[in-house]
Structures are given as structure tokens and as C-alpha cells.
Design a protein around this motif. Structure first.
Motif, PDB file in Angstrom:
ATOM      1  N   ILE A 123       1.010  -1.168  -0.152  1.00  0.00           N
ATOM      2  CA  ILE A 123       0.028  -0.047  -0.122  1.00  0.00           C
ATOM      3  C   ILE A 123       0.696   1.184  -0.028  1.00  0.00           C
ATOM      4  O   ILE A 123       1.614   1.546   0.903  1.00  0.00           O
ATOM      5  N   HIS A 124       0.913   1.654  -1.007  1.00  0.00           N
ATOM      6  CA  HIS A 124       1.832   3.308  -1.368  1.00  0.00           C
ATOM      7  C   HIS A 124       1.024   4.322  -0.914  1.00  0.00           C
ATOM      8  O   HIS A 124       0.147   4.785  -1.836  1.00  0.00           O
ATOM      9  N   SER A 125       1.277   5.251   0.094  1.00  0.00           N
ATOM     10  CA  SER A 125       0.433   6.433   0.530  1.00  0.00           C
ATOM     11  C   SER A 125       1.595   7.600  -0.174  1.00  0.00           C
ATOM     12  O   SER A 125       2.747   7.677   0.302  1.00  0.00           O
ATOM     13  N   GLY A 131      -0.656   8.620   4.297  1.00  0.00           N
ATOM     14  CA  GLY A 131       0.083   7.371   5.102  1.00  0.00           C
ATOM     15  C   GLY A 131      -0.820   7.016   6.468  1.00  0.00           C
ATOM     16  O   GLY A 131      -1.093   5.978   6.708  1.00  0.00           O
ATOM     17  N   GLY A 134      -3.841   5.322   5.693  1.00  0.00           N
ATOM     18  CA  GLY A 134      -3.460   3.941   5.245  1.00  0.00           C
ATOM     19  C   GLY A 134      -3.616   3.058   6.593  1.00  0.00           C
ATOM     20  O   GLY A 134      -3.876   2.017   6.721  1.00  0.00           O
ATOM     21  N   ARG A 138      -5.873   0.118   7.698  1.00  0.00           N
ATOM     22  CA  ARG A 138      -5.325  -1.182   7.891  1.00  0.00           C
ATOM     23  C   ARG A 138      -5.827  -1.808   9.154  1.00  0.00           C
ATOM     24  O   ARG A 138      -6.209  -2.770   9.428  1.00  0.00           O
ATOM     25  N   LEU A 147       2.810  -1.078   4.171  1.00  0.00           N
ATOM     26  CA  LEU A 147       2.507   0.298   3.995  1.00  0.00           C
ATOM     27  C   LEU A 147       3.666   1.050   3.957  1.00  0.00           C
ATOM     28  O   LEU A 147       4.738   0.934   4.690  1.00  0.00           O
ATOM     29  N   THR A 149       5.217   4.917   3.004  1.00  0.00           N
ATOM     30  CA  THR A 149       4.455   6.233   2.843  1.00  0.00           C
ATOM     31  C   THR A 149       5.635   7.038   2.097  1.00  0.00           C
ATOM     32  O   THR A 149       6.841   7.054   2.747  1.00  0.00           O
ATOM     33  N   GLY A 175       3.845   1.915  10.364  1.00  0.00           N
ATOM     34  CA  GLY A 175       4.333   2.007   8.650  1.00  0.00           C
ATOM     35  C   GLY A 175       5.508   1.313   8.575  1.00  0.00           C
ATOM     36  O   GLY A 175       6.603   1.270   9.486  1.00  0.00           O
TER      37      GLY A 175
END
Length: 196
Positions: A123-125, A131, A134, A138, A147, A149, A175
Motif C-alpha cells: 500500500i503506497h501512500s 499514510g 492507510g 489497515r 504500508l 509512505t 508504517g
């Protein structure tokens, strides 16, 4: 790999660095989904059409003011999507854990487009505030994956994002990876991480 991008507005003409990352991953054979708050389709890069990125983009239900409209619409969304994943929607309303994100219904609205999606590898914020979103998504079980960020400067130079008890505290705690766009942003991000 399955990769989810969490962004604010998409596509946004000024954020070609995000677009280039997405198209580069698609060119390499990765499955990419984009989760955004809103579209900006007045002017956009030709790659949006070329890669059919609108078909890969899932938008949060539109936000309307005053707050009473948000509440009534949120109630309708809750009832409509409750059968799909009741526990995720109930957790999104946990005001003790998520405070303003829960009672403003922002977390509920953000969870809606993720319902029923398979887990992601990444998951790229982009930007710290996404982030943080995210992390919350999650934690309620709405989205799954490691994750990452990326900080871009405005997200660490504005007191809106890091004041009031450490907005990024959970992000740095939960993260997995962080990237920055410059050495200055990296030094500033490290200060927040150490103070959180």
C-alpha cells in the motif's frame, strides 16, 4: 505484485511523479489500484486515458456540507454496505480509537471503496496524511498490505499535519517503510519520528 496507491485527488496534473510511478509499475506487469478522495478531470495527462487509469481508480463517496448531510449520507452508506463487511464498518466508527476520523465519518467514507478487495503486497501512500489514513484503514481491516509512505515536503512543513499530539505518531509506529523527496524532507521527517 498487487499495489494500492492512496492519494488525495487523482488524476492531478501537477502530480506527474505519482502518475509516472503508477504507469511504470503497470509497464512492469504489476496490478495497480488507486484509492482517491476526488477526481480532477478538467485537465489531465494523456497517460490517464492511455492506461485506462479511471478504471483502476476507486473514489471515496463524495463529501457534501453541511455536516448534517454527511451524517445522513453516512447512515445510508453504512446500511447499504453493512452486509459486505459489518466489522470493518463498525470499527470505522470507534470514536475511542479514531476520535475525529470516526465521529466525522471520514474513516467510514474512506473504507467504502476498499470493501471486498483482495489483500495487496504494498500500500503506497503519497504524502504523510494519506499514510496516516492507510494506517487507520489497515487497523480496521479495510485494506491489507505493507504500508510505504512517501513524504513530499508540504506534509512535514505544515504544522497542520504534525501538531496536536503527533499526527504522524501512529504512522511512524505502524508504517513499514518511508521515502522522502529530498534530504531536507528526510531530516524533518526524522525529527517527527524521534519526537513521536
Amino acid at each position: 505484485m498487487r499495489i494500492a496507491f492512496l492519494v488525495g485527488t487523482f488524476p492531478l496534473l501537477s502530480e506527474t511523479f505519482i502518475l509516472n510511478q503508477i504507469t511504470g509499475l503497470i509497464d512492469r506487469g504489476h496490478q495497480v489500484d488507486i484509492y482517491a478522495d476526488s477526481p480532477d478531470l478538467d485537465k489531465f495527462h494523456g497517460d490517464v486515458e492511455k492506461y485506462q487509469l479511471r478504471d483502476r481508480t476507486y473514489y471515496r463517496p463524495s463529501w457534501s456540507y453541511p455536516h448534517t448531510k454527511v451524517l445522513f449520507k453516512g447512515l445510508g452508506l453504512f446500511l447499504q454496505y453493512f452486509p459486505q463487511n459489518p466489522m470493518v464498518l463498525l470499527r470505522s466508527l470507534n470514536v475511542f480509537e479514531y476520535q475525529k476520523e470516526a465521529y466525522s465519518l471520514r474513516l467510514l467514507y474512506a473504507a467504502i471503496p476498499t470493501l471486498g478487495k483482495q489483500p495487496y503486497d504494498i500500500i503506497h501512500s503519497h504524502f504523510g496524511q494519506w499514510g496516516q489514513k492507510g494506517v487507520n484503514l489497515r487497523k480496521i481491516g479495510a485494506i491489507k498490505g505493507r504500508l510505504i509512505t512517501s513524504f513530499h515536503g508540504a506534509d512535514v512543513n505544515s504544522p497542520v499535519w504534525y501538531s496536536g499530539g503527533g499526527t504522524y505518531k501512529k504512522l511512524f509506529q505502524f508504517g513499514e517503510k518511508f521515502t522522502v523527496n529530498s534530504n531536507f524532507t528526510g531530516r524533518t521527517s526524522d525529527c517527527f519520528r524521534m519526537s513521536g
